[in-house]
Scaffold this active site. Sequence first.
Site, PDB file in Angstrom:
ATOM      1  N   CYS A   1      17.988  41.049  40.200  1.00 18.23           N
ATOM      2  CA  CYS A   1      19.151  40.707  39.283  1.00 18.23           C
ATOM      3  C   CYS A   1      19.375  39.210  39.609  1.00 18.23           C
ATOM      4  O   CYS A   1      19.725  38.560  38.653  1.00 18.23           O
ATOM      5  CB  CYS A   1      20.352  41.705  40.025  1.00 18.23           C
ATOM      6  SG  CYS A   1      20.606  41.514  41.582  1.00 18.23           S
TER       7      CYS A   1
ATOM      8  N   HIS B   1      24.865  43.130  44.203  1.00 14.17           N
ATOM      9  CA  HIS B   1      24.166  43.082  42.862  1.00 14.17           C
ATOM     10  C   HIS B   1      24.896  41.918  42.065  1.00 14.17           C
ATOM     11  O   HIS B   1      26.183  41.831  42.309  1.00 14.17           O
ATOM     12  CB  HIS B   1      24.158  44.444  42.233  1.00 14.17           C
ATOM     13  CG  HIS B   1      23.316  44.580  40.920  1.00 14.17           C
ATOM     14  ND1 HIS B   1      22.005  44.581  40.857  1.00 14.17           N
ATOM     15  CD2 HIS B   1      23.967  44.639  39.635  1.00 14.17           C
ATOM     16  CE1 HIS B   1      21.832  44.532  39.547  1.00 14.17           C
ATOM     17  NE2 HIS B   1      22.936  44.606  38.704  1.00 14.17           N
TER      18      HIS B   1
ATOM     19  N   HIS C   1      22.199  42.582  33.043  1.00 13.77           N
ATOM     20  CA  HIS C   1      21.884  42.327  34.392  1.00 13.77           C
ATOM     21  C   HIS C   1      20.336  43.120  34.682  1.00 13.77           C
ATOM     22  O   HIS C   1      19.978  43.531  33.404  1.00 13.77           O
ATOM     23  CB  HIS C   1      22.986  43.198  35.576  1.00 13.77           C
ATOM     24  CG  HIS C   1      23.130  44.655  35.201  1.00 13.77           C
ATOM     25  ND1 HIS C   1      22.809  45.616  36.200  1.00 13.77           N
ATOM     26  CD2 HIS C   1      23.538  45.344  34.001  1.00 13.77           C
ATOM     27  CE1 HIS C   1      22.855  46.766  35.731  1.00 13.77           C
ATOM     28  NE2 HIS C   1      23.439  46.753  34.367  1.00 13.77           N
TER      29      HIS C   1
END
Length: 165
Positions: A75, A126, A138
Amino acid sequence: MTNRNIAYVVVYLYGSLLAGCGALPEQETVRLEVFPAYERTDTTNVVKEKLYIQFDEWRGVRYKLGGLSRHGIDCSGFVYVTFKSQLGLHLPRTTHLQSKIGKEIRKSELETGDLVFFKTGFTSRHVGIYLEENKFLHVSLRKGVTISELDNVYWKPRYWKAIRI
């Protein structure tokens, strides 16, 4: 301060306690640098267009911890590559360091290009890039590079904060 040299950020990772989806050891000073391709005059529509171009080019690329290529990417690596290639902005490589730069904003103030952060575990984080209409770009563990909804049953309770670069 010049466009080429916005800020210096010094952060040391403290072992696995600061783990995130892009948790590679970063033991050196991180330099945030703007490349000539990025202009503050870019409108929201131009940034949005660049983010959708990036999505089209990377759609479905699988998640790989520490990855930075189309063979696999995590990510924070995707955020790093996207900002560098599409906006000409060099961000730190890890989720932890990315969460420390820019200005924290309220969820209600989100604009295209803002970073959105989630707490996905006790110490894991994240990051994604806000697009529009409650959607963010993402890298998902299951789907690879994808677009998700902030109010999705998984993401909504894990939302942590947003940062404007």
